[in-house]
Scaffold this motif. Structure first.
Motif, mmCIF file in Angstrom:
data_model
loop_
_atom_site.group_PDB
_atom_site.id
_atom_site.type_symbol
_atom_site.label_atom_id
_atom_site.label_comp_id
_atom_site.label_asym_id
_atom_site.label_seq_id
_atom_site.Cartn_x
_atom_site.Cartn_y
_atom_site.Cartn_z
ATOM 1 N N MET A 48 0.851 -1.187 0.000
ATOM 2 C CA MET A 48 0.000 0.000 0.000
ATOM 3 C C MET A 48 0.891 1.243 0.000
ATOM 4 O O MET A 48 1.844 1.338 0.768
ATOM 5 C CB MET A 48 -0.909 0.008 1.236
ATOM 6 N N SER A 49 0.611 2.196 -0.866
ATOM 7 C CA SER A 49 1.423 3.406 -0.946
ATOM 8 C C SER A 49 1.162 4.319 0.236
ATOM 9 O O SER A 49 0.099 4.283 0.847
ATOM 10 C CB SER A 49 1.117 4.154 -2.247
ATOM 11 N N ALA A 50 2.166 5.134 0.568
ATOM 12 C CA ALA A 50 2.031 6.070 1.689
ATOM 13 C C ALA A 50 1.040 7.167 1.314
ATOM 14 O O ALA A 50 0.874 7.507 0.136
ATOM 15 C CB ALA A 50 3.398 6.685 2.009
ATOM 16 N N PRO A 51 0.346 7.760 2.317
ATOM 17 C CA PRO A 51 -0.570 8.861 2.027
ATOM 18 C C PRO A 51 0.147 10.024 1.359
ATOM 19 O O PRO A 51 1.278 10.348 1.706
ATOM 20 C CB PRO A 51 -1.093 9.243 3.420
ATOM 21 N N VAL B 20 -13.100 13.268 7.578
ATOM 22 C CA VAL B 20 -11.793 13.910 7.743
ATOM 23 C C VAL B 20 -11.402 13.830 9.215
ATOM 24 O O VAL B 20 -12.154 14.275 10.086
ATOM 25 C CB VAL B 20 -11.820 15.379 7.299
ATOM 26 N N GLY B 21 -10.236 13.263 9.489
ATOM 27 C CA GLY B 21 -9.735 13.175 10.858
ATOM 28 C C GLY B 21 -8.675 14.223 11.114
ATOM 29 O O GLY B 21 -7.648 14.250 10.425
ATOM 30 N N ALA C 143 -6.415 8.558 1.394
ATOM 31 C CA ALA C 143 -4.997 8.617 1.032
ATOM 32 C C ALA C 143 -4.442 10.028 1.020
ATOM 33 O O ALA C 143 -3.333 10.253 0.544
ATOM 34 C CB ALA C 143 -4.783 7.975 -0.341
ATOM 35 N N ARG C 144 -5.190 10.986 1.549
ATOM 36 C CA ARG C 144 -4.733 12.377 1.605
ATOM 37 C C ARG C 144 -4.289 12.686 3.028
ATOM 38 O O ARG C 144 -4.951 12.300 3.992
ATOM 39 C CB ARG C 144 -5.854 13.323 1.179
ATOM 40 N N PHE D 97 -11.467 18.425 3.221
ATOM 41 C CA PHE D 97 -10.105 18.134 3.654
ATOM 42 C C PHE D 97 -9.271 19.412 3.646
ATOM 43 O O PHE D 97 -8.592 19.735 4.634
ATOM 44 C CB PHE D 97 -9.479 17.077 2.746
ATOM 45 N N ILE D 98 -9.313 20.148 2.546
ATOM 46 C CA ILE D 98 -8.562 21.402 2.456
ATOM 47 C C ILE D 98 -9.094 22.409 3.461
ATOM 48 O O ILE D 98 -8.324 23.165 4.078
ATOM 49 C CB ILE D 98 -8.623 21.964 1.024
#
Length: 246
Positions: A1-4, A145-146, A159-160, A196-197
């Motif tokens: 799994m790719s990193a965020p 969103v955490g 993944a963000r 998220f932004i």
């Protein structure tokens, strides 16, 4: 799994743009807020150009949520009436499709509060804002969103990710700065197209403002006052020069 993937490169510009949109758009934020911190939160929202309201009356809360652009639910000073008000507010927010932010204040102190916070997460807040102890206690759905606060704030959605290193230790010396962060997030998500932004931008604005306020403070009392003043006058240049995000 790719990193965020990090979304921080353009965040200072986005934060400045969203802050300007709050100032010109004056979003209404209804706050079911810890009674200890209501004045600071109301003053902080007013300083950035938002319009706060605070009632937790079960007779009125639904009317206030209908007029609001966003809602923040803070579990500080929780009692039976406030639980009922939260339920009514969330019913209305769902009905009129208003975004809301959950701050599960001190849910790590009380199993009953933690269980209530978990129930609220199932009702679909746009954003969870919590410290590390609170955040780790909860099972956060992947579509929320955490925002995990600490020495470095972390904002995640799938993944963000964004990491924000701004802030000042005196934020822990003034009761309510964390609660204000949750309310500022709500103001940003009310006018932002990307939650998220919006969440990352709000945390960056709060962190940068705290660092600038600390330059002229004399202690906790003056820090709280300076924080409000800096939020009122914060510029895009301030954000670009002070931001530490990755």
């Amino acid at each position: 799994m790719s990193a965020p993937r990090s979304y921080a490169q353009d965040l200072p510009r986005q934060a400045a743009d969203l802050l300007d949109r709050v100032r010109t758009g004056s979003p209404r934020v209804h706050c079911l807020m810890n009674t200890v911190v209501q004045k600071l939160v109301a003053d902080g929202l007013s300083a950035i150009g938002a319009v706060p309201s605070m009632t937790s009356s079960v007779e009125e809360v639904q009317a206030f949520v209908r007029k609001a652009d966003a809602l923040v639910v803070n579990l500080g000073t929780l009692d039976a009436q406030r639980r009922e008000a939260v339920g009514l507010a969330l019913d209305t927010a769902a009905e009129v499709e208003k975004p809301w932010v959950l701050d599960p204040a001190h849910c790590d102190y009380s199993p009953l509060r933690a269980a209530f916070a978990q129930e609220l997460l199932a009702r679909g807040p746009a954003i969870l804002r919590a410290n590390a102890a609170e955040h780790l206690l909860l099972e956060v759905p992947s579509d929320i969103v955490g925002v995990r606060t600490g020495e470095e704030d972390r904002i995640d959605l799938s993944a963000r990710t964004a990491m924000i290193g701004n802030g000042h230790p005196f934020m822990a010396k003034v009761t309510g700065t964390g609660c204000l962060s949750g309310a500022v997030i709500a103001a940003f998500v009310a006018i932002g197209d990307d939650r998220f932004i919006a969440a990352a931008s709000a945390m960056l604005v709060m962190g940068v403002a705290a660092e600038i306020a600390a330059r002229t403070m004399r202690g906790p009392a003056s820090f709280g006052i300076e924080l409000l003043d800096v939020l009122y006058r914060l510029s895009a240049q301030d954000i670009a020069q002070v931001a530490r995000c990755r």
